[in-house]
Each structure stands twice: as C-alpha cells, then as structure tokens.
Scaffold this active site. Structure first.
Site, mmCIF file in Angstrom:
data_model
loop_
_atom_site.group_PDB
_atom_site.id
_atom_site.type_symbol
_atom_site.label_atom_id
_atom_site.label_comp_id
_atom_site.label_asym_id
_atom_site.label_seq_id
_atom_site.Cartn_x
_atom_site.Cartn_y
_atom_site.Cartn_z
ATOM 1 N N PRO A 38 0.829 -1.212 0.000
ATOM 2 C CA PRO A 38 0.000 0.000 0.000
ATOM 3 C C PRO A 38 0.864 1.262 0.000
ATOM 4 O O PRO A 38 1.973 1.263 0.537
ATOM 5 C CB PRO A 38 -0.800 -0.108 1.312
ATOM 6 N N ASP A 39 0.368 2.334 -0.650
ATOM 7 C CA ASP A 39 1.056 3.623 -0.559
ATOM 8 C C ASP A 39 0.550 4.340 0.689
ATOM 9 O O ASP A 39 -0.089 3.734 1.559
ATOM 10 C CB ASP A 39 0.860 4.444 -1.855
ATOM 11 N N PHE A 40 0.847 5.636 0.805
ATOM 12 C CA PHE A 40 0.374 6.383 1.971
ATOM 13 C C PHE A 40 -1.028 6.935 1.750
ATOM 14 O O PHE A 40 -1.908 6.785 2.574
ATOM 15 C CB PHE A 40 1.303 7.566 2.256
ATOM 16 N N ARG A 41 -1.208 7.606 0.582
ATOM 17 C CA ARG A 41 -2.354 8.511 0.462
ATOM 18 C C ARG A 41 -3.501 8.035 -0.408
ATOM 19 O O ARG A 41 -4.532 8.699 -0.465
ATOM 20 C CB ARG A 41 -1.864 9.888 -0.032
ATOM 21 N N ASN A 106 11.041 4.985 -2.612
ATOM 22 C CA ASN A 106 10.586 3.736 -2.001
ATOM 23 C C ASN A 106 11.709 3.033 -1.264
ATOM 24 O O ASN A 106 12.893 3.205 -1.562
ATOM 25 C CB ASN A 106 9.990 2.810 -3.064
ATOM 26 N N ASP A 108 11.368 -0.409 -0.821
ATOM 27 C CA ASP A 108 10.992 -1.811 -0.990
ATOM 28 C C ASP A 108 11.961 -2.620 -1.838
ATOM 29 O O ASP A 108 11.781 -3.825 -2.007
ATOM 30 C CB ASP A 108 9.570 -1.902 -1.583
ATOM 31 N N HIS A 123 15.101 7.967 0.231
ATOM 32 C CA HIS A 123 14.566 7.757 1.582
ATOM 33 C C HIS A 123 15.178 6.540 2.267
ATOM 34 O O HIS A 123 14.579 5.952 3.170
ATOM 35 C CB HIS A 123 13.039 7.664 1.543
HETATM 36 P P1 NAD Z 1 1.901 8.831 -1.806
HETATM 37 O O1 NAD Z 1 1.130 7.766 -1.084
HETATM 38 O O2 NAD Z 1 1.910 10.185 -1.233
HETATM 39 O O3 NAD Z 1 1.331 8.976 -3.286
HETATM 40 C C1 NAD Z 1 1.198 7.853 -4.123
HETATM 41 C C2 NAD Z 1 0.710 8.366 -5.471
HETATM 42 O O4 NAD Z 1 0.731 7.270 -6.353
HETATM 43 C C3 NAD Z 1 -0.728 8.902 -5.440
HETATM 44 O O5 NAD Z 1 -0.751 10.159 -6.087
HETATM 45 C C4 NAD Z 1 -1.534 7.862 -6.227
HETATM 46 O O6 NAD Z 1 -2.510 8.456 -7.057
HETATM 47 C C5 NAD Z 1 -0.486 7.221 -7.079
HETATM 48 N N1 NAD Z 1 -0.718 5.807 -7.341
HETATM 49 C C6 NAD Z 1 -1.098 4.829 -6.479
HETATM 50 N N2 NAD Z 1 -1.091 3.635 -7.090
HETATM 51 C C7 NAD Z 1 -0.708 3.875 -8.375
HETATM 52 C C8 NAD Z 1 -0.488 3.051 -9.504
HETATM 53 N N3 NAD Z 1 -0.665 1.728 -9.446
HETATM 54 N N4 NAD Z 1 -0.086 3.636 -10.667
HETATM 55 C C9 NAD Z 1 0.093 4.987 -10.765
HETATM 56 N N5 NAD Z 1 -0.088 5.815 -9.716
HETATM 57 C C10 NAD Z 1 -0.473 5.254 -8.541
HETATM 58 O O7 NAD Z 1 3.373 8.262 -2.035
HETATM 59 P P2 NAD Z 1 4.747 9.031 -2.305
HETATM 60 O O8 NAD Z 1 4.533 10.221 -3.153
HETATM 61 O O9 NAD Z 1 5.738 8.006 -2.710
HETATM 62 O O10 NAD Z 1 5.216 9.616 -0.891
HETATM 63 C C11 NAD Z 1 5.038 8.967 0.293
HETATM 64 C C12 NAD Z 1 6.267 8.294 0.926
HETATM 65 O O11 NAD Z 1 5.826 6.987 1.094
HETATM 66 C C13 NAD Z 1 7.517 8.130 0.172
HETATM 67 O O12 NAD Z 1 8.480 8.841 0.819
HETATM 68 C C14 NAD Z 1 7.884 6.629 0.333
HETATM 69 O O13 NAD Z 1 9.147 6.509 0.946
HETATM 70 C C15 NAD Z 1 6.905 6.105 1.304
HETATM 71 N N6 NAD Z 1 6.346 4.778 1.056
HETATM 72 C C16 NAD Z 1 7.049 3.842 0.372
HETATM 73 C C17 NAD Z 1 6.481 2.614 0.120
HETATM 74 C C18 NAD Z 1 7.293 1.610 -0.639
HETATM 75 O O14 NAD Z 1 8.511 1.544 -0.469
HETATM 76 N N7 NAD Z 1 6.657 0.819 -1.507
HETATM 77 C C19 NAD Z 1 5.194 2.321 0.552
HETATM 78 C C20 NAD Z 1 4.498 3.307 1.281
HETATM 79 C C21 NAD Z 1 5.088 4.543 1.523
#
Ligand code: NAD
Length: 248
Positions: A38-41, A106, A108, A123
C-alpha cells in the site's frame, strides 16, 4: 481508460524515449501498489488507518519505538512477499538501449530486484539498521527474529536499532540526494511515476531538470507538477508500462 488517448500518449512517450539517450525515472509508493504494497495517500493506503499516521515520524520513534516496531512486524511480511511488477520491469529493460537512472522514494528494493542498475534511494533502505546510541550498523536481517515478534531490537550497548529508512524529521542520505540531483540535471527526459509529490524535500527534485528537458508524469491522481509536464498519463503504472511492454 480511453483507448484513443492511450495510443496517442503511448506514441508521444515512445517519441520522447527515442529522442533521449539519458532518462531518469523518479518513483514513489504508487509504482509498488500493484506489487501489493500500500502507498500512503490512496484510498486504503497506510494513512487511511489513523494509527499509522506517525509511524514514520522520528520524534514518535524516539519517544516510543515499540509503536513503530509493532507496525513493522505487520508490514515486513508485505514487503517480503512483494515482487516487481510490469512497471519496475519495463523501467529496468529501458536501460538496455539508453542510460537510465532510477531515483526512488521507495524502500521496498523492487527496482533493484527488477534489474535496474543505477538506483538512488532518497529515503534510505530497510536493508541495514543503526544503533541510535553508539552508531553500530547491522544487516536488518540479523534483527528479524526479534522484529517478527513485534519487539524492539536493541544493540548489546542497550541502544535501540532503527532501520536506515528516512523518517519524517530526518535528513536524507547525502550521496543518494546529490546523485539524484545530478542525474535529473543531466537527463533529457524525467518521468515521474506513482508519486503524489507532496513529501519534501524529495518533491523539490523535479525542479532540477535542465531547461528543455522533457517531463512526463504517470500517476493515478493529479500532482502539483501536472501543469509543467509535457505529457500527463493518468493511469496505473503497471497497466501503462505493461501495455507498452516493448517501449523503445
Ligand atoms: P503517496 O502515497 O503520497 O502517493 C502515491 C501516489 O501514487 C498517489 O498520487 C496515487 O494516485 C499514485 N498511485 C497509487 N497507485 C498507483 C499506480 N498503481 N499507478 C500509478 N499511480 C499510482 O506516495 P509518495 O509520493 O511516494 O510519498 C510517500 C512516501 O511513502 C515516500 O516517501 C515513500 O518513501 C513512502 N512509502 C514507500 C512505500 C514503498 O517503499 N513501496 C510504501 C508506502 C510509503
């Protein structure tokens, strides 16, 4: 998605890639949602549970690391089970015919596992951890038996280990930050994938692109840089890059 728009966007993106011998892909959590992380937002993202909002905050960690490590015990298996998806793999393939640098927010490791050779992780990384008392560094793998129990891993000096991931309130790894800036300054094409561009200072990086350099954005939701982009593709990264599996 609109098939006509897809075709013209694909054609424009192909054209930009063919024109440049040097591309940077700056990625965020959105590129890995289709790998099951999962992402954050996004809806259903980590921030949709209010208990998670401060888990990556350094002051919260210093005040009570057990809150982070209880979260981490649940989140680690998700990271461990994730595999690179078509977007990670397509970006790795593009380096066969041009210079490609990945700048990722990321933690990951999926770009590296997909085969990308030059990856700057602004990060940090979960691979290593550091003792906050004496500075001793260790492979996080060594701490996993304790972490999996949801307990706080400690060094023999009594200090708490913290993964070398950048928490909110901490500085970024200097080498990765400097190299990211340089790569973006030199690239003919900067492509932002799966990032809301709301986390600073990483969100400042696109501003370092050179005059005349192309900017392409592949994201599900609007970003603050959309109005500056040469091409905005509103869609899922796996779908966009998967459909265009044979990018030049
Ligand atoms: P965010 O959650 O702020 O934004 C994610 C963005 O990606 C959103 O705008 C969303 O619309 C878009 N999105 C989601 N799924 C998508 C897809 N399949 N295809 C295209 N777009 C998609 O994340 P961010 O901007 O990376 O910032 C948040 C912080 O979260 C980062 O610093 C990161 O280090 C950290 N994070 C990392 C992981 C990871 O390593 N996978 C996971 C969660 C959070």
């Amino acid at each position: 998605m609109n098939a006509d728009l897809d075709q013209s966007a694909a054609a424009a993106f192909r054209g930009y890639l063919e024109e440049t011998g040097n591309a940077v892909f700056m990625t965020g959590a959105g590129i890995s949602t289709e790998s099951g992380i999962p992402d954050f937002r996004s809806p259903g993202g980590l921030y949709s549970d209010p208990a998670n909002v401060n888990v990556f905050d350094i002051d919260s960690f210093l005040a009570d690391p057990s809150i982070f490590y209880r979260f981490w015990a649940r989140f680690l298996p998700v990271l461990e089970q994730a595999r690179p998806n078509p977007a990670h793999r397509a970006i790795a393939r593009l380096q066969d015919s041009r210079k490609v640098t990945v700048v990722t927010q990321n933690i990951d490791d999926l770009h590296q596992r997909a085969g990308s050779r030059t990856v700057w992780s602004v990060h940090g990384t979960v691979a290593t951890s550091r003792c906050l008392k004496c500075g001793a560094r260790t492979e996080t793998a060594e701490l996993l038996p304790v972490i999996r129990l949801g307990e706080v891993p400690r060094h023999s000096c009594g200090g708490v280990f913290k993964p070398e991931v950048t928490f909110f309130g901490e500085g970024l790894p200097e080498l990765d930050w400097t190299n990211s800036q340089t790569a973006i300054q030199e690239a003919g094409l900067l492509c932002l994938v799966g990032t809301s561009l709301t986390v600073f200072p990483a969100a400042q990086l696109p501003a370092f692109r050179k005059p005349g350099g192309r900017l392409v954005i592949v994201n599900r939701d609007p970003t603050p840089f959309d109005s500056e982009a040469d091409l905005v593709i509103r869609g899922s990264a796996g779908e966009v890059f998967g459909d265009w599996g044979n990018l030049p």
